[in-house]
Design a protein around this motif. Sequence first.
Motif, PDB file in Angstrom:
ATOM      1  N   LEU A 139       0.863  -1.183   0.000  1.00  0.00           N
ATOM      2  CA  LEU A 139       0.000   0.000   0.000  1.00  0.00           C
ATOM      3  C   LEU A 139       0.898   1.230   0.000  1.00  0.00           C
ATOM      4  N   CYS A 140       0.589   2.173  -0.840  1.00  0.00           N
ATOM      5  CA  CYS A 140       1.402   3.391  -0.922  1.00  0.00           C
ATOM      6  C   CYS A 140       0.880   4.414   0.089  1.00  0.00           C
ATOM      7  N   GLU A 141       1.757   4.834   0.995  1.00  0.00           N
ATOM      8  CA  GLU A 141       1.401   5.844   1.993  1.00  0.00           C
ATOM      9  C   GLU A 141       2.285   7.080   1.875  1.00  0.00           C
ATOM     10  N   ASP A 142       3.046   7.149   0.797  1.00  0.00           N
ATOM     11  CA  ASP A 142       4.029   8.213   0.611  1.00  0.00           C
ATOM     12  C   ASP A 142       3.480   9.268  -0.345  1.00  0.00           C
ATOM     13  N   GLN A 143       3.109  10.431   0.179  1.00  0.00           N
ATOM     14  CA  GLN A 143       2.562  11.500  -0.654  1.00  0.00           C
ATOM     15  C   GLN A 143       3.611  12.098  -1.599  1.00  0.00           C
ATOM     16  N   GLU A 144       4.870  11.743  -1.395  1.00  0.00           N
ATOM     17  CA  GLU A 144       5.910  12.244  -2.292  1.00  0.00           C
ATOM     18  C   GLU A 144       5.784  11.629  -3.685  1.00  0.00           C
ATOM     19  N   ASN A 195      -2.945  10.992  -7.793  1.00  0.00           N
ATOM     20  CA  ASN A 195      -3.587  10.939  -6.478  1.00  0.00           C
ATOM     21  C   ASN A 195      -3.073   9.729  -5.713  1.00  0.00           C
ATOM     22  N   VAL A 196      -2.670   9.952  -4.460  1.00  0.00           N
ATOM     23  CA  VAL A 196      -2.347   8.856  -3.542  1.00  0.00           C
ATOM     24  C   VAL A 196      -3.558   8.691  -2.646  1.00  0.00           C
ATOM     25  N   ARG A 197      -4.318   7.631  -2.855  1.00  0.00           N
ATOM     26  CA  ARG A 197      -5.603   7.480  -2.199  1.00  0.00           C
ATOM     27  C   ARG A 197      -5.456   6.971  -0.764  1.00  0.00           C
ATOM     28  N   PRO A 198      -6.447   7.233   0.082  1.00  0.00           N
ATOM     29  CA  PRO A 198      -6.394   6.760   1.478  1.00  0.00           C
ATOM     30  C   PRO A 198      -6.287   5.246   1.597  1.00  0.00           C
ATOM     31  N   LEU A 202      -3.119   3.983  -6.133  1.00  0.00           N
ATOM     32  CA  LEU A 202      -2.729   5.200  -6.846  1.00  0.00           C
ATOM     33  C   LEU A 202      -3.615   5.444  -8.058  1.00  0.00           C
ATOM     34  N   ASP A 203      -3.971   6.711  -8.274  1.00  0.00           N
ATOM     35  CA  ASP A 203      -4.594   7.142  -9.520  1.00  0.00           C
ATOM     36  C   ASP A 203      -3.491   7.735 -10.393  1.00  0.00           C
TER      37      ASP A 203
END
Length: 279
Positions: A139-144, A195-198, A202-203
Motif C-alpha cells: 500500500l502506498c502511503e508516501d505522498q511524495e 492521487n495517492v488514495r487513502p 494510486l490514480d
Amino acid sequence: MILGEENVLEVLRIASVGLYLGDEEGNDVLLPNQYLKENYSLGDKIPVFVYRDSEDRIICTTEKPLIYLNQFRYLKVKEVGPFGAFLDWGLRLGKDLFVPFKEQQKKMEADRYYLVTLRLDDATNRLMASNKINRYLDLCEDQEYLGKEVEILIGDSTDLGITVIVEDRFRGIIYHNDVNRTIQRGQLTTAFVSNVRPDGKLDLRFEETSLQRFDSAESNLLSLLEENKVLYLSDKSDPDDIRDQLSMSKKMFKQSIGKLYKAKRINIFEDRIELIETE
C-alpha cells in the motif's frame, strides 16, 4: 550472487564445459558453452542471469529472461503438470518457470497469459512464480509519489479504467477518460501519479498535470501549425480524433488552443484551427 537477478561476475577459470564465474564472496557458478557470445579471458566481467537448471543446480546464462526477481509480468503457460503450471519466461535453453497450484488464483490453462510475479521461495531457495498478486503488492502511503513519473505495467480494463502495477510495488488505475493513447495489456510504459488514495492505491494519468506540461503541449501544437499552417481539429472535434493525431487529451488540446487564441497566434473555426502569420 542473487538468484533471479542479473549479476556481474568475474571469469575465474575456463573449462571444457564453459566458464566458471565468481562473485566477491567466493561463490562460483557455471556459464555453459552454449551461452557464450564471444571469447572471454580470465578476469573478464560478464553480466549473467543466475537461476537453477532442470537438475536443480545453480547455473547462469547470458540470455535475458522476460521477468526478474520481484517483478510483475504477463507470461504464457506452456503446459500444466500434476503439481502446477510451467511458464515461458524467455530462456530458450533453460527450464520453464514453475507456478505451484497453491500460488494460482484459479487453475491456469495452457496457451493463456497470466499476470505473475517472480519470487524466491525462502523454504526451498528456488525461484517460482505466483499469480496471487495482492499478496505481494504494498500500500502506498508516501505522498511524495504525487506528481511523480513512474513505470507502470498495463493490466486489465474495468468499468472504471485500466488497472496497472506501479514500480513493481503498488496497485493503481488510469481512468478511461485519462487514456489518451493506444495501450495493450502487458505493456510497460510510464505515467504520472495524480492521487495517492487513502486506501493505498494510486490514480495515474499519462499526461503530467503541471503547468510545464501544458506549456509543452502548447509549444508542440504551435510548432505543428508553423509547419502545416492549418490543423483540421477544433474544440468540437471528437476526443479520439485528437488523441490519434496529437497523442493529447481533448482537455489539454482545448486549453492549448485557448492560450494560443488569446495570444492571437491562431484562429479557431468549426472544423479547423489556422495559424496567424506574424511578421
